[in-house]
Design a protein around this motif. Structure first.
Motif, mmCIF file in Angstrom:
data_model
loop_
_atom_site.group_PDB
_atom_site.id
_atom_site.type_symbol
_atom_site.label_atom_id
_atom_site.label_comp_id
_atom_site.label_asym_id
_atom_site.label_seq_id
_atom_site.Cartn_x
_atom_site.Cartn_y
_atom_site.Cartn_z
ATOM 1 N N GLY A 1 49.586 42.563 -1.758
ATOM 2 C CA GLY A 1 50.843 43.104 -2.254
ATOM 3 C C GLY A 1 50.767 43.795 -3.595
ATOM 4 N N ALA A 2 49.656 43.705 -4.306
ATOM 5 C CA ALA A 2 49.503 44.422 -5.575
ATOM 6 C C ALA A 2 49.340 45.915 -5.282
ATOM 7 N N ALA A 3 49.997 46.747 -6.068
ATOM 8 C CA ALA A 3 49.979 48.186 -5.826
ATOM 9 C C ALA A 3 48.573 48.753 -6.001
ATOM 10 N N ASP A 4 48.121 49.523 -5.014
ATOM 11 C CA ASP A 4 46.790 50.129 -5.073
ATOM 12 C C ASP A 4 46.632 50.988 -6.325
ATOM 13 N N GLU A 5 47.681 51.702 -6.698
ATOM 14 C CA GLU A 5 47.604 52.571 -7.869
ATOM 15 C C GLU A 5 47.352 51.763 -9.140
ATOM 16 N N SER A 6 48.006 50.612 -9.262
ATOM 17 C CA SER A 6 47.812 49.771 -10.438
ATOM 18 C C SER A 6 46.379 49.275 -10.515
ATOM 19 N N LEU A 7 45.821 48.876 -9.370
ATOM 20 C CA LEU A 7 44.446 48.388 -9.355
ATOM 21 C C LEU A 7 43.467 49.502 -9.709
ATOM 22 N N ARG A 8 43.666 50.673 -9.128
ATOM 23 C CA ARG A 8 42.792 51.817 -9.442
ATOM 24 C C ARG A 8 42.865 52.172 -10.916
ATOM 25 N N ASN A 9 44.068 52.217 -11.447
ATOM 26 C CA ASN A 9 44.243 52.587 -12.848
ATOM 27 C C ASN A 9 43.584 51.578 -13.785
ATOM 28 N N MET A 10 43.708 50.275 -13.461
ATOM 29 C CA MET A 10 43.116 49.263 -14.332
ATOM 30 C C MET A 10 41.592 49.341 -14.295
ATOM 31 N N LYS A 11 41.025 49.561 -13.123
ATOM 32 C CA LYS A 11 39.575 49.750 -13.032
ATOM 33 C C LYS A 11 39.134 50.930 -13.893
ATOM 34 N N LYS A 12 39.891 52.037 -13.820
ATOM 35 C CA LYS A 12 39.546 53.240 -14.571
ATOM 36 C C LYS A 12 39.625 52.994 -16.071
ATOM 37 N N GLN A 13 40.673 52.303 -16.509
ATOM 38 C CA GLN A 13 40.822 52.035 -17.943
ATOM 39 C C GLN A 13 39.733 51.094 -18.454
ATOM 40 N N ALA A 14 39.365 50.108 -17.640
ATOM 41 C CA ALA A 14 38.283 49.200 -18.042
ATOM 42 C C ALA A 14 36.975 49.965 -18.203
ATOM 43 N N GLN A 15 36.689 50.847 -17.252
ATOM 44 C CA GLN A 15 35.458 51.646 -17.353
ATOM 45 C C GLN A 15 35.485 52.533 -18.592
ATOM 46 N N GLU A 16 36.614 53.177 -18.833
ATOM 47 C CA GLU A 16 36.704 54.071 -19.985
ATOM 48 C C GLU A 16 36.578 53.304 -21.298
ATOM 49 N N PHE A 17 37.099 52.087 -21.336
ATOM 50 C CA PHE A 17 36.947 51.288 -22.551
ATOM 51 C C PHE A 17 35.471 50.970 -22.800
ATOM 52 N N PHE A 18 34.779 50.474 -21.785
ATOM 53 C CA PHE A 18 33.375 50.107 -21.977
ATOM 54 C C PHE A 18 32.488 51.327 -22.228
ATOM 55 N N ASP A 19 32.954 52.516 -21.825
ATOM 56 C CA ASP A 19 32.191 53.741 -22.070
ATOM 57 C C ASP A 19 32.363 54.266 -23.491
ATOM 58 N N LEU A 20 33.281 53.690 -24.259
ATOM 59 C CA LEU A 20 33.502 54.134 -25.640
ATOM 60 C C LEU A 20 32.288 53.800 -26.508
ATOM 61 N N PRO A 21 32.111 54.526 -27.625
ATOM 62 C CA PRO A 21 31.054 54.148 -28.575
ATOM 63 C C PRO A 21 31.254 52.719 -29.071
ATOM 64 N N LEU A 22 30.163 52.060 -29.405
ATOM 65 C CA LEU A 22 30.216 50.659 -29.811
ATOM 66 C C LEU A 22 31.172 50.441 -30.977
ATOM 67 N N GLU A 23 31.124 51.291 -31.969
ATOM 68 C CA GLU A 23 31.972 51.104 -33.151
ATOM 69 C C GLU A 23 33.451 51.167 -32.797
ATOM 70 N N GLU A 24 33.798 51.991 -31.821
ATOM 71 C CA GLU A 24 35.190 52.075 -31.388
ATOM 72 C C GLU A 24 35.612 50.776 -30.694
ATOM 73 N N LYS A 25 34.744 50.240 -29.849
ATOM 74 C CA LYS A 25 35.069 48.979 -29.175
ATOM 75 C C LYS A 25 35.174 47.839 -30.183
ATOM 76 N N LYS A 26 34.319 47.847 -31.188
ATOM 77 C CA LYS A 26 34.320 46.761 -32.168
ATOM 78 C C LYS A 26 35.578 46.757 -33.030
ATOM 79 N N ARG A 27 36.333 47.832 -33.004
ATOM 80 C CA ARG A 27 37.633 47.835 -33.696
ATOM 81 C C ARG A 27 38.561 46.782 -33.093
ATOM 82 N N ARG A 28 38.312 46.404 -31.839
ATOM 83 C CA ARG A 28 39.099 45.356 -31.162
ATOM 84 C C ARG A 28 38.274 44.088 -31.012
#
Length: 360
Positions: free
Chosen positions: A95-122
């Protein structure tokens, strides 16, 4: 030194900073640094790794059948068996929306693809597991898992630490907001069905998880030159009520301990992996079991997953349901407030399984 640390009472929320495994993997080392080597764990001859044979296939549960009156009884029996004998199953038509799942996967990938210093800000701050880093690192000598992660508490809104929520990628926050609500819907529907399978009052437990606490961990497992010598995530059982895991690809890695053997959970397209946590084990007075599980890694490919830890409302007491003890059956576990339960989990010895500390 590790044995001494395990025998001491530790504050597991005081997490030490460690190097990024992703950055290490980018350097393409020929061998794994010593601090990650777990030969004595991975090579344990008592635990045979079984890759999903037909006789030991992880159960598949269909949410549509759980809510359809014509198929509900049979599917509830299948759910009850999965929770009792495995503690883990794959959930389809959730019942979870396919679009929500796709979007979350995409955002997770984009976060981990950021430069290390950018990720370390969080990055994680002293005394807290939240943010970017690695969980439960409490000494400079302990062995490390082969992963990077970002861990965020998402629901209810008032528990959020928005200074740790990435603003880059730009749509990360709004995507996580929507995704958390979708996982809450799945969780409330699932625990309702579990209550029905246990012949408990379903509305009470549904309300508890509707008003519950939700935590999301996004984990990256980079490629490893010696995957047979490391652990992606150490063997453990979850202290949640239930846990919902979304695979971000088709790379297997999750393994569940079943009858003394490690069974690989092969990703099923569109499914969410659900497993029992300690709270549900306690509530069922031991009928359902929180299974030990772990994550392995791949020599050539990275794996990503998004895990949602689902808890009942903090006003709910953690203990066996009264229906299991009113006929004279003794409770197997103590009853605690949520605050007591959480304090015990984060302030304990590591050489004693947490669930054993809760048994009477």
């Amino acid at each position: 030194m590790e044995a001494e640390a395990a025998a001491a009472t530790l504050n597991l929320e005081c997490c030490l900073s460690v190097p990024s495994v992703q950055e290490l993997a980018i350097q393409q080392p020929e061998a794994v640094p010593p601090r990650y080597i777990r030969d004595h764990v991975v090579g344990d001859v008592d635990h045979v790794i079984t890759v999903n044979p037909s006789s030991d296939r992880v159960p598949l549960i269909d949410m549509n059948k759980l809510v359809d009156p014509d198929s509900q009884d049979a599917e509830l029996r299948r759910l009850h068996s999965a929770c009792k004998h495995w503690g883990l199953f794959q959930l389809i038509n959730h019942g979870a929306a396919d679009e929500s799942l796709r979007n979350m996967k995409k955002q997770a990938q984009e976060f981990f693809d950021l430069p290390l210093e950018e990720k370390k800000r969080r990055g994680q701050k002293p005394g807290s597991l939240e943010g970017y880093g690695q969980a439960f690192v409490i000494s400079e000598e302990q062995k490390l898992d082969w992963n990077d992660m970002i861990f965020l508490r998402t629901l209810p809104h008032e528990i959020r630490k928005l200074d740790l929520w990435p603003e880059n990628p730009p749509k990360f926050r709004e995507t996580l907001e929507t995704y958390s609500e979708e996982m809450r819907k799945v969780a409330t529907s699932l625990v309702r069905s579990m209550a029905m399978a246990l012949e408990l009052e379903a509305q009470e437990i549904t309300d508890a998880y509707q008003e519950g606490l939700y935590e999301v961990r996004m984990t990256l497992y980079p490629p490893c030159p010696e995957p047979e010598r490391v652990i992606g995530i150490t063997q453990h059982a979850d202290y949640s009520g239930i846990t919902l895991l979304l695979e971000c690809g088709n790379i297997p890695g999750l393994q569940v301990l079943k009858d003394g053997q490690w069974v690989t959970v092969t990703p099923v397209d569109g499914a969410i992996v659900a497993n029992i946590g300690h709270i549900m084990e306690i509530m069922s007075n031991g009928i359902y079991k929180a299974p030990d599980h772990r994550a392995m890694v791949n020599r050539f490919k990275e794996r990503r997953s998004i895990t949602t830890f689902c808890f009942p409302s903090s006003s709910v007491k953690i203990g066996p349901a009264k229906e299991f003890t009113k006929s004279g059956t003794p409770p197997l576990y103590r009853t605690l407030t949520y605050a007591e339960y959480r304090h015990m989990f984060y302030n304990r010895r590591l050489d004693v399984p947490f669930i054993d500390m809760l048994k009477i």
